[in-house]
Design a protein around this motif. Structure first.
Motif, PDB file in Angstrom:
ATOM      1  N   ASP A  47      77.228  37.508 -13.455  1.00  0.00           N
ATOM      2  CA  ASP A  47      77.381  36.968 -12.108  1.00  0.00           C
ATOM      3  C   ASP A  47      77.418  38.079 -11.077  1.00  0.00           C
ATOM      4  OD1 ASP A  47      79.521  34.178 -12.994  1.00  0.00           O
ATOM      5  OD2 ASP A  47      77.321  34.513 -13.122  1.00  0.00           O
ATOM      6  N   GLY A  48      78.153  39.069 -11.446  1.00  0.00           N
ATOM      7  CA  GLY A  48      78.344  40.163 -10.498  1.00  0.00           C
ATOM      8  C   GLY A  48      77.047  40.850 -10.153  1.00  0.00           C
ATOM      9  N   THR A  49      76.251  41.091 -11.167  1.00  0.00           N
ATOM     10  CA  THR A  49      74.999  41.797 -10.892  1.00  0.00           C
ATOM     11  C   THR A  49      74.009  40.899 -10.168  1.00  0.00           C
ATOM     12  OG1 THR A  49      74.417  41.240 -13.142  1.00  0.00           O
ATOM     13  CG2 THR A  49      75.111  43.506 -12.721  1.00  0.00           C
ATOM     14  N   ALA A  50      74.125  39.617 -10.477  1.00  0.00           N
ATOM     15  CA  ALA A  50      73.169  38.714  -9.848  1.00  0.00           C
ATOM     16  C   ALA A  50      73.535  38.427  -8.392  1.00  0.00           C
ATOM     17  CB  ALA A  50      73.119  37.383 -10.625  1.00  0.00           C
ATOM     18  N   GLY A  51      74.795  38.199  -8.194  1.00  0.00           N
ATOM     19  CA  GLY A  51      75.227  37.814  -6.867  1.00  0.00           C
ATOM     20  C   GLY A  51      75.052  38.937  -5.858  1.00  0.00           C
ATOM     21  N   THR A  52      74.760  38.582  -4.653  1.00  0.00           N
ATOM     22  CA  THR A  52      74.547  39.600  -3.647  1.00  0.00           C
ATOM     23  C   THR A  52      75.629  39.591  -2.581  1.00  0.00           C
ATOM     24  OG1 THR A  52      73.045  38.050  -2.610  1.00  0.00           O
ATOM     25  CG2 THR A  52      72.080  39.866  -3.877  1.00  0.00           C
ATOM     26  N   ASP A  53      76.381  38.516  -2.527  1.00  0.00           N
ATOM     27  CA  ASP A  53      77.393  38.502  -1.480  1.00  0.00           C
ATOM     28  C   ASP A  53      78.633  39.255  -1.934  1.00  0.00           C
ATOM     29  OD1 ASP A  53      79.263  35.589  -2.142  1.00  0.00           O
ATOM     30  OD2 ASP A  53      77.714  36.508  -3.442  1.00  0.00           O
ATOM     31  N   GLY A  54      79.157  40.046  -1.053  1.00  0.00           N
ATOM     32  CA  GLY A  54      80.322  40.868  -1.358  1.00  0.00           C
ATOM     33  C   GLY A  54      81.528  40.056  -1.741  1.00  0.00           C
ATOM     34  N   GLU A  55      81.633  38.876  -1.206  1.00  0.00           N
ATOM     35  CA  GLU A  55      82.785  38.006  -1.491  1.00  0.00           C
ATOM     36  C   GLU A  55      82.944  37.776  -2.982  1.00  0.00           C
ATOM     37  OE1 GLU A  55      85.969  35.696   0.034  1.00  0.00           O
ATOM     38  OE2 GLU A  55      84.477  36.844   1.170  1.00  0.00           O
ATOM     39  N   GLY A  56      81.826  37.312  -3.578  1.00  0.00           N
ATOM     40  CA  GLY A  56      81.856  36.985  -5.001  1.00  0.00           C
ATOM     41  C   GLY A  56      82.101  38.216  -5.850  1.00  0.00           C
ATOM     42  N   ARG A  57      81.516  39.335  -5.452  1.00  0.00           N
ATOM     43  CA  ARG A  57      81.670  40.540  -6.249  1.00  0.00           C
ATOM     44  C   ARG A  57      83.137  40.955  -6.302  1.00  0.00           C
ATOM     45  NH1 ARG A  57      77.564  45.278  -5.038  1.00  0.00           N
ATOM     46  NH2 ARG A  57      76.174  43.523  -5.394  1.00  0.00           N
ATOM     47  N   LYS A  58      83.745  40.873  -5.160  1.00  0.00           N
ATOM     48  CA  LYS A  58      85.152  41.242  -5.106  1.00  0.00           C
ATOM     49  C   LYS A  58      85.975  40.400  -6.075  1.00  0.00           C
ATOM     50  CE  LYS A  58      86.774  42.550  -0.936  1.00  0.00           C
ATOM     51  NZ  LYS A  58      87.255  42.214   0.436  1.00  0.00           N
ATOM     52  N   GLN A  59      85.650  39.157  -6.072  1.00  0.00           N
ATOM     53  CA  GLN A  59      86.386  38.261  -6.964  1.00  0.00           C
ATOM     54  C   GLN A  59      86.126  38.614  -8.424  1.00  0.00           C
ATOM     55  OE1 GLN A  59      85.497  34.125  -6.472  1.00  0.00           O
ATOM     56  NE2 GLN A  59      87.144  33.491  -7.878  1.00  0.00           N
ATOM     57  N   ASP A  60      84.843  38.936  -8.718  1.00  0.00           N
ATOM     58  CA  ASP A  60      84.499  39.344 -10.077  1.00  0.00           C
ATOM     59  C   ASP A  60      85.336  40.523 -10.519  1.00  0.00           C
ATOM     60  OD1 ASP A  60      82.693  37.422 -10.321  1.00  0.00           O
ATOM     61  OD2 ASP A  60      80.937  38.677  -9.850  1.00  0.00           O
ATOM     62  N   ILE A  61      85.381  41.525  -9.676  1.00  0.00           N
ATOM     63  CA  ILE A  61      86.143  42.729 -10.040  1.00  0.00           C
ATOM     64  C   ILE A  61      87.597  42.368 -10.303  1.00  0.00           C
ATOM     65  CG2 ILE A  61      86.990  44.929  -9.146  1.00  0.00           C
ATOM     66  CD1 ILE A  61      84.314  45.158  -7.657  1.00  0.00           C
ATOM     67  N   GLY A  62      88.089  41.506  -9.478  1.00  0.00           N
ATOM     68  CA  GLY A  62      89.456  41.058  -9.710  1.00  0.00           C
ATOM     69  C   GLY A  62      89.599  40.423 -11.081  1.00  0.00           C
ATOM     70  N   ASP A  63      88.660  39.567 -11.431  1.00  0.00           N
ATOM     71  CA  ASP A  63      88.710  38.921 -12.747  1.00  0.00           C
ATOM     72  C   ASP A  63      88.660  39.948 -13.860  1.00  0.00           C
ATOM     73  OD1 ASP A  63      88.936  36.537 -11.587  1.00  0.00           O
ATOM     74  OD2 ASP A  63      86.920  35.782 -12.107  1.00  0.00           O
ATOM     75  N   ILE A  64      87.733  40.873 -13.699  1.00  0.00           N
ATOM     76  CA  ILE A  64      87.569  41.891 -14.753  1.00  0.00           C
ATOM     77  C   ILE A  64      88.853  42.676 -14.945  1.00  0.00           C
ATOM     78  CG2 ILE A  64      86.392  44.044 -15.325  1.00  0.00           C
ATOM     79  CD1 ILE A  64      83.939  42.862 -13.835  1.00  0.00           C
ATOM     80  N   LEU A  65      89.417  43.078 -13.836  1.00  0.00           N
ATOM     81  CA  LEU A  65      90.676  43.822 -13.924  1.00  0.00           C
ATOM     82  C   LEU A  65      91.737  42.989 -14.631  1.00  0.00           C
ATOM     83  CD1 LEU A  65      90.861  45.593 -10.453  1.00  0.00           C
ATOM     84  CD2 LEU A  65      90.634  46.640 -12.709  1.00  0.00           C
ATOM     85  N   GLN A  66      91.736  41.744 -14.271  1.00  0.00           N
ATOM     86  CA  GLN A  66      92.699  40.827 -14.885  1.00  0.00           C
ATOM     87  C   GLN A  66      92.528  40.819 -16.395  1.00  0.00           C
ATOM     88  OE1 GLN A  66      95.075  39.344 -13.207  1.00  0.00           O
ATOM     89  NE2 GLN A  66      95.936  38.427 -15.078  1.00  0.00           N
ATOM     90  N   GLN A  67      91.268  40.737 -16.812  1.00  0.00           N
ATOM     91  CA  GLN A  67      91.007  40.666 -18.250  1.00  0.00           C
ATOM     92  C   GLN A  67      91.369  41.966 -18.946  1.00  0.00           C
ATOM     93  OE1 GLN A  67      87.103  39.218 -19.105  1.00  0.00           O
ATOM     94  NE2 GLN A  67      87.300  37.569 -17.592  1.00  0.00           N
ATOM     95  N   ILE A  68      91.054  43.055 -18.244  1.00  0.00           N
ATOM     96  CA  ILE A  68      91.403  44.346 -18.860  1.00  0.00           C
ATOM     97  C   ILE A  68      92.901  44.444 -19.054  1.00  0.00           C
ATOM     98  CG2 ILE A  68      91.516  46.813 -18.397  1.00  0.00           C
ATOM     99  CD1 ILE A  68      88.765  46.567 -17.090  1.00  0.00           C
ATOM    100  N   MET A  69      93.623  43.971 -18.072  1.00  0.00           N
ATOM    101  CA  MET A  69      95.071  44.033 -18.172  1.00  0.00           C
ATOM    102  C   MET A  69      95.597  43.197 -19.330  1.00  0.00           C
ATOM    103  SD  MET A  69      95.919  46.102 -15.877  1.00  0.00           S
ATOM    104  CE  MET A  69      97.683  45.928 -15.608  1.00  0.00           C
ATOM    105  N   THR A  70      94.919  42.142 -19.606  1.00  0.00           N
ATOM    106  CA  THR A  70      95.425  41.251 -20.656  1.00  0.00           C
ATOM    107  C   THR A  70      94.804  41.516 -22.008  1.00  0.00           C
ATOM    108  OG1 THR A  70      93.746  39.624 -20.108  1.00  0.00           O
ATOM    109  CG2 THR A  70      95.883  39.371 -19.032  1.00  0.00           C
ATOM    110  N   ILE A  71      93.935  42.509 -22.072  1.00  0.00           N
ATOM    111  CA  ILE A  71      93.203  42.705 -23.326  1.00  0.00           C
ATOM    112  C   ILE A  71      94.131  43.145 -24.441  1.00  0.00           C
ATOM    113  CG2 ILE A  71      92.573  45.154 -23.199  1.00  0.00           C
ATOM    114  CD1 ILE A  71      89.680  44.185 -23.835  1.00  0.00           C
ATOM    115  N   THR A  72      95.188  43.850 -24.054  1.00  0.00           N
ATOM    116  CA  THR A  72      96.126  44.296 -25.081  1.00  0.00           C
ATOM    117  C   THR A  72      96.931  43.133 -25.640  1.00  0.00           C
ATOM    118  OG1 THR A  72      97.565  44.862 -23.241  1.00  0.00           O
ATOM    119  CG2 THR A  72      96.401  46.669 -24.307  1.00  0.00           C
ATOM    120  N   ASP A  73      96.883  42.019 -24.950  1.00  0.00           N
ATOM    121  CA  ASP A  73      97.623  40.867 -25.464  1.00  0.00           C
ATOM    122  C   ASP A  73      96.955  40.262 -26.679  1.00  0.00           C
ATOM    123  OD1 ASP A  73      99.357  41.262 -23.444  1.00  0.00           O
ATOM    124  OD2 ASP A  73      98.512  39.692 -22.128  1.00  0.00           O
TER     125      ASP A  73
END
Length: 447
Positions: free
Chosen positions: A27-53
């Motif tokens: 999604d991130g690479t496809a999407g061009t609007d900054g809004e969505g990208r920001k949200q993606d990064i947030g999601d990714i960070l979220q997942q990274i944080m929970t990966i140790t779980d």
DNA sequence: ATCGATGATTAAGG
DNA sequence: CCTTAATCATCGAT
């Protein structure tokens, strides 16, 4: 190593290793609007944080699934190929350099200095002890030599232990790179190499690392270790050179000649002051008497001449002394003794052996100086005193010099005139001084 | 520590 | 090779 993130990315995309993550990335690479990208990064960070779980088992299972995926080998190969073309081709250029001439030079030198070669003797410590134990007159020399050897073997030992660490023996990645190593000696190079190899093999399960690449890495490591070796050799060479200059440069271990030798040399010098150039035979004789080499005699005379000439005044007292001594031995037999036929020194220190007055010019000079100053006349006795008187008379007649200053001035006409030195004396080394024509000296004097 | 004496080395000239 | 002259590096006394 730096390609890791990208490769991970590829894995994620291609193999759906982590559905959620892959999804978002797409999604991130496809999407061009900054809004969505920001949200993606947030999601990714979220997942990274929970990966140790996630449980370890779960992770292992996922990994296993990855490894067993049917597309994996093909993809792996493709990725390896691409990587080969892009990344590795850059540094494929400098392969198989020819044997470095400098390395060869260093090797040769180390070999020549006995550092690199096989250990000789039964340990140099024993040799050193033996050399030191010999004692005696030559002890000084041999002791220093053994000291040098001891230091050299110290360097040698360090060199070898260090070299062994970095030496590379038979790491043979047989065939496909999963081959067995043989004859692995335990040292830093091999340990490091195997470590890296194992690491790369391990990672090759999750990253596209071809056997070829491992091989290349090994050779890179070897090159690095070679350069370390080179440095080791270089610094060893330097150490040896320093040691050499410290011990073998004669200047640094200069010993003054013993008193007797100095006496002999001085006696010759001052009794041949009009032409202080001993012939080759004379030098040899002096060398033998003084237990020094002929070239040392030459050095001594060279230094003496130049230093005497440079500051005659400073040598007056010395000149007086030796001239007086000569005069004593000459006059004590109350004869104008002719020379001994050998080019020997006038008299060997202190002994009443050969009484010879090398030439009257020198005597004249010596007495002049006696006239001048400071001579106490202790051991000399009356006959010298009478000569002094006589000569003083002569001097006062010829020159009219009557004070101590005159004495120093009177030296110069001897042979050193103001224009430069003994240069108008007969060909220096060809004249055997004791057999001189007496007249020449006198004429010299009269100048 | 400093400084003069001294043996050795080097460069230049023959 | 020899020499001289300058210089170096150490010794030895202070």
């Amino acid at each position: 190593m730096d390609e890791q993130p990208r490769l991970m990315h590829s894995h994620g995309v291609g193999m759906a290793g982590h559905p959620g993550l892959a999804q978002h990335m797409q999604d991130g690479t496809a999407g061009t609007d900054g809004e969505g990208r920001k949200q993606d990064i947030g999601d990714i960070l979220q997942q990274i944080m929970t990966i140790t779980d996630q449980s370890l088992d779960e992770a292992q299972a996922r990994k296993h699934a990855l490894n067993c995926h049917r597309m994996k080998p093909a993809l792996f190969n493709v990725l390896c190929e691409i990587k080969e073309k892009t990344v590795l081709s850059i540094r494929g250029a400098q392969e198989e350099e020819p044997p470095d001439p400098q390395l060869m030079r260093l090797d040769n030198m180390l070999l020549a200095e006995g550092v690199a070669g096989p250990e000789k003797g039964g340990g140099s410590a024993a040799a050193a002890a033996a050399a030191a134990a010999t004692g005696g007159i030559g002890a000084d020399n041999s002791a220093e030599h053994s000291d040098y050897r001891a230091k050299l073997s110290q360097i040698r030992q360090i060199y070898h232990t260090e070299l062994e660490k970095y030496e590379q023996l038979d790491i043979v990645p047989t065939g496909g790179g999963y081959g067995q190593r043989q004859n692995l000696k335990k040292n830093a190079c091999n340990e490091f190499t195997t470590h890296v190899m194992n690491l790369l093999r391990e990672q090759s399960r999750t990253r596209p690392i071809s056997p070829k690449e491992i091989e290349r890495m090994v050779s890179i490591i070897h090159r690095k270790f070679s350069s370390i070796q080179m440095q080791l050799k270089q610094s060893t060479c330097e150490a040896v050179m320093i040691l050499r200059s410290r011990f073998l440069d004669a200047r640094r271990k200069r010993r003054n000649f013993n008193k007797q030798a100095t006496e002999i040399l001085n006696e010759y010098f001052y009794s041949h002051l009009s032409n202080p150039y001993p012939s080759e035979e004379a030098k040899e004789e002096l060398a033998k008497k003084c237990s020094i080499t002929v070239s040392q005699v030459s050095n001594w005379f060279g230094n003496k001449r130049i230093r005497y000439k440079k500051n005659i005044g400073k040598f007056q007292e010395e000149a007086n002394m030796y001239a007086a001594r000569t005069a004593v031995s000459a006059t004590s037999v109350s004869a104008h003794g002719s020379q001994a036929n050998s080019p020997s020194t006038p008299n060997s220190a202190g002994s009443a052996g050969s009484f010879n007055m090398s030439n009257s010019g020198d005597l004249f000079m010596s007495v002049q100086s006696l006239n001048g100053d400071s001579y106490q006349g202790g051991q000399v006795g009356a006959n010298i005193q009478s000569q002094v008187d006589t000569l003083r008379h002569v001097i006062s007649q010829t020159g009219g010099y009557s004070d101590s200053l005159a004495a120093s001035q009177m030296y110069s006409p001897q042979g050193i005139n103001t224009n430069g030195g003994w240069q108008d004396a007969p060909t220096p080394s060809s004249v055997t001084s004791p057999t001189e024509g007496p007249g020449s000296v006198h004429s010299d004097t009269s100048n």
